[in-house]
Design a protein around this motif. Sequence first.
Motif, mmCIF file in Angstrom:
data_model
loop_
_atom_site.group_PDB
_atom_site.id
_atom_site.type_symbol
_atom_site.label_atom_id
_atom_site.label_comp_id
_atom_site.label_asym_id
_atom_site.label_seq_id
_atom_site.Cartn_x
_atom_site.Cartn_y
_atom_site.Cartn_z
ATOM 1 N N THR A 66 -37.090 14.584 -21.056
ATOM 2 C CA THR A 66 -36.747 14.496 -22.477
ATOM 3 C C THR A 66 -36.254 15.823 -23.021
ATOM 4 O OG1 THR A 66 -38.449 12.790 -22.716
ATOM 5 C CG2 THR A 66 -37.612 13.800 -24.729
ATOM 6 N N SER A 67 -36.921 16.912 -22.667
ATOM 7 C CA SER A 67 -36.524 18.220 -23.188
ATOM 8 C C SER A 67 -35.169 18.656 -22.658
ATOM 9 C CB SER A 67 -37.594 19.261 -22.829
ATOM 10 O OG SER A 67 -37.759 19.338 -21.421
ATOM 11 N N ILE A 68 -34.862 18.334 -21.406
ATOM 12 C CA ILE A 68 -33.558 18.710 -20.854
ATOM 13 C C ILE A 68 -32.446 17.915 -21.518
ATOM 14 C CG2 ILE A 68 -32.151 18.476 -18.765
ATOM 15 C CD1 ILE A 68 -33.796 21.000 -18.847
ATOM 16 N N VAL A 69 -32.688 16.641 -21.761
ATOM 17 C CA VAL A 69 -31.672 15.831 -22.445
ATOM 18 C C VAL A 69 -31.450 16.345 -23.864
ATOM 19 C CG1 VAL A 69 -31.186 13.524 -23.344
ATOM 20 C CG2 VAL A 69 -32.073 13.795 -21.033
ATOM 21 N N LEU A 70 -32.517 16.683 -24.577
ATOM 22 C CA LEU A 70 -32.361 17.187 -25.937
ATOM 23 C C LEU A 70 -31.721 18.567 -25.968
ATOM 24 C CD1 LEU A 70 -35.789 16.099 -27.501
ATOM 25 C CD2 LEU A 70 -33.559 15.025 -27.810
ATOM 26 N N TYR A 71 -31.970 19.402 -24.972
ATOM 27 C CA TYR A 71 -31.445 20.767 -24.979
ATOM 28 C C TYR A 71 -29.993 20.817 -24.542
ATOM 29 C CZ TYR A 71 -31.275 25.814 -24.236
ATOM 30 O OH TYR A 71 -30.941 27.138 -24.303
ATOM 31 N N THR A 72 -29.643 20.057 -23.511
ATOM 32 C CA THR A 72 -28.265 20.100 -22.980
ATOM 33 C C THR A 72 -27.386 18.983 -23.528
ATOM 34 O OG1 THR A 72 -28.894 18.759 -21.042
ATOM 35 C CG2 THR A 72 -29.105 21.164 -20.867
ATOM 36 N N GLY A 73 -27.989 17.905 -24.006
ATOM 37 C CA GLY A 73 -27.195 16.783 -24.491
ATOM 38 C C GLY A 73 -26.596 15.926 -23.405
ATOM 39 N N SER A 74 -27.053 16.102 -22.166
ATOM 40 C CA SER A 74 -26.528 15.331 -21.035
ATOM 41 C C SER A 74 -27.666 14.558 -20.393
ATOM 42 C CB SER A 74 -25.883 16.265 -20.007
ATOM 43 O OG SER A 74 -25.506 15.557 -18.840
ATOM 44 N N SER A 75 -27.479 13.240 -20.264
ATOM 45 C CA SER A 75 -28.492 12.401 -19.630
ATOM 46 C C SER A 75 -28.322 12.315 -18.119
ATOM 47 C CB SER A 75 -28.444 10.992 -20.227
ATOM 48 O OG SER A 75 -27.163 10.417 -20.017
ATOM 49 N N GLY A 76 -27.301 12.923 -17.567
ATOM 50 C CA GLY A 76 -27.085 12.864 -16.118
ATOM 51 C C GLY A 76 -28.041 13.727 -15.326
ATOM 52 N N ARG A 77 -28.826 14.581 -15.982
ATOM 53 C CA ARG A 77 -29.739 15.471 -15.267
ATOM 54 C C ARG A 77 -31.164 14.917 -15.205
ATOM 55 N NH1 ARG A 77 -27.742 21.486 -17.262
ATOM 56 N NH2 ARG A 77 -25.501 21.016 -17.135
ATOM 57 N N ILE A 78 -31.346 13.699 -15.679
ATOM 58 C CA ILE A 78 -32.681 13.099 -15.622
ATOM 59 C C ILE A 78 -33.170 12.925 -14.186
ATOM 60 C CG2 ILE A 78 -34.000 11.016 -16.165
ATOM 61 C CD1 ILE A 78 -32.454 10.746 -18.718
#
Length: 621
Positions: A66-78
Amino acid sequence: MSLIQPQPLPQRSAQSGPSTQAQAPRKSSNLPPLARIEKQYRTFLSKRYIGFAWRSALWTSAVLSTSIVLYTGSSGRIPYAILLSLPVFVSLAAVLRVRKSYITRPPKYTPRATLVGLLISSFWNERSITLLFSYALFSLSFSNVWCTLVGSDEFALFSPTTRHHFAINERRVILCGSSLLLALTLAVRDVMGDKLKPIWPQKKVPFARSVRDAITANMGNITSTSFSLTFTWSLVVPFVYKLVLRGYIWKWVNWRVWALFFRPFIGSFARASSRAPSAWSLAPQLLVLDLVMLLVLQLPIKAMMPYITQSPLSPERYLITALKSQDRYYLQFTLMELLRISHIPAKRKIIFDDISKSPLALELWQALLLQLGQVHSNLSGSSSTSSTPSAPSRPSAPDPRAIPVKQGDIFRPVTKQKSGYSLSSVLDGPIRSVPPEPVAKVTELGAVAVKRAEEVQGQVIGKIQATPVGGAVLSEAKGYRASIEGWMGEEWARRGLRVSNAGVEEWLIAQRIIDIVTTLSIASIEEDTYGHVQQVLPASLEGIVRIRAALGFVEARLNAQIGILPGGRDGAAVVISGQVGSARAACDASIKRIAEAFGSSMGAFRFPPSIAQTLGEICRS
């Protein structure tokens, strides 16, 4: 037969023929009943802790994704976040395991009389070093995984230069180093603040509700602490980086210590260039990194306590046998289950209505009083032990003053033996009541010098206080000194209450036993048809009085030793009187409840004179 009555294990039937080996019972059935019960405890608690570990792993993956998606704006890194959450969870599991050992086996450190001794002994031991190492491992694992998941050039591990293609990125070093210091600060605060101790529940509640209550009760504290701490930390670190790291430390490391090996990798750290990160550009990155790290760490820590301290025993069987356990951690669960039974009328009926040859109430009371006697022995034994071991005695010549009583005149004066012509004969002579004149003059001069030094010190401090800046500095210094001395006194008192089996753990066991005995005694007035409890009620009251007296011995011993502290005596006295005083008040409350319930019928019981006097004083208070 009752469910809580000790039941014998099934006997192994003799088998003949070649099928005997195939029909042999399992190895666990050969264990004695108490060993089987403790094995059930270990198995159940291990399964429960594995469930907690799985939930912690899911929480780690969810927060990272969740934090990576909110910080980078990319859901491909989930997917990468879920994969890289594995090393983070492994390091988090190490932190949780060390903290669990503080709950299941609380450490008992020897109280020290000096601030330096308390600080060194608090951290220079196997438990504290392991805790600090686990926190450091978690912070480094999390910060490096976070920087890798962001995937930006600012967070890369290497920042190539014209001198070397594998020059280390200074920004990543600062981010990882700051998270490391923050995690170590949290560990040190938990150790010094005594936040690693077990918190045992006072009543039996459903397990799911206890976990939910633990999380909701600490949610506000977790949120406020995380935000305030990370905000303050993200403001302090840029100043330290600009003034200290860039100004002194990088240059000293680069040109004095590791110049031969590390200059190609960290040589740019000591130079002012456009590649160096600005101080204020680090603040938002530090804020996000530390906030996410604290969210991953704090929630499992707060939710872990019910998984370790909530009773795992649901069926009421083998409880009397389980009371014989010498493991204080398992014994807490058994007493919690008995406490639950004592407050449920339908369960109490099993105890009171037993009319077998050996009534269940008497067997239960015997097991409870034996454990209460063990607690009394530990508390009383600790009153005679010293915090430092005494030196072994050496055989010496017989003392001429040691006159046996059977010789008659034990007040006979000791005849002084004539000494030969030696140094001892020169030193023999009458003892002077007044010191010689030279010694008196030296002593008088020393007192005058000390008084003069105190006067000069007072004058200097007065001049400093007269200035606005000096007064503010001295007031702040006095405040910090008072805080340090207060912590020293409180830490010394906490250690004194825990060392030599005289601590909170023993009192918790005694408290549960007294609560069980009190509840069942009051309920026996209407429910004990055969009067079994009345036979053991005097012994129960005597046991409570003796526990109360043992607590008084512990308090008196610690109060007598407070004088060795150079400071913080008031804080130590408050901690001792607070914990021991609340324990003695609980004993008094139990005795008053029993006396009010039985009323005038208490006069039919007979007690030793000292016990009767104490009971009378408590009831009249």
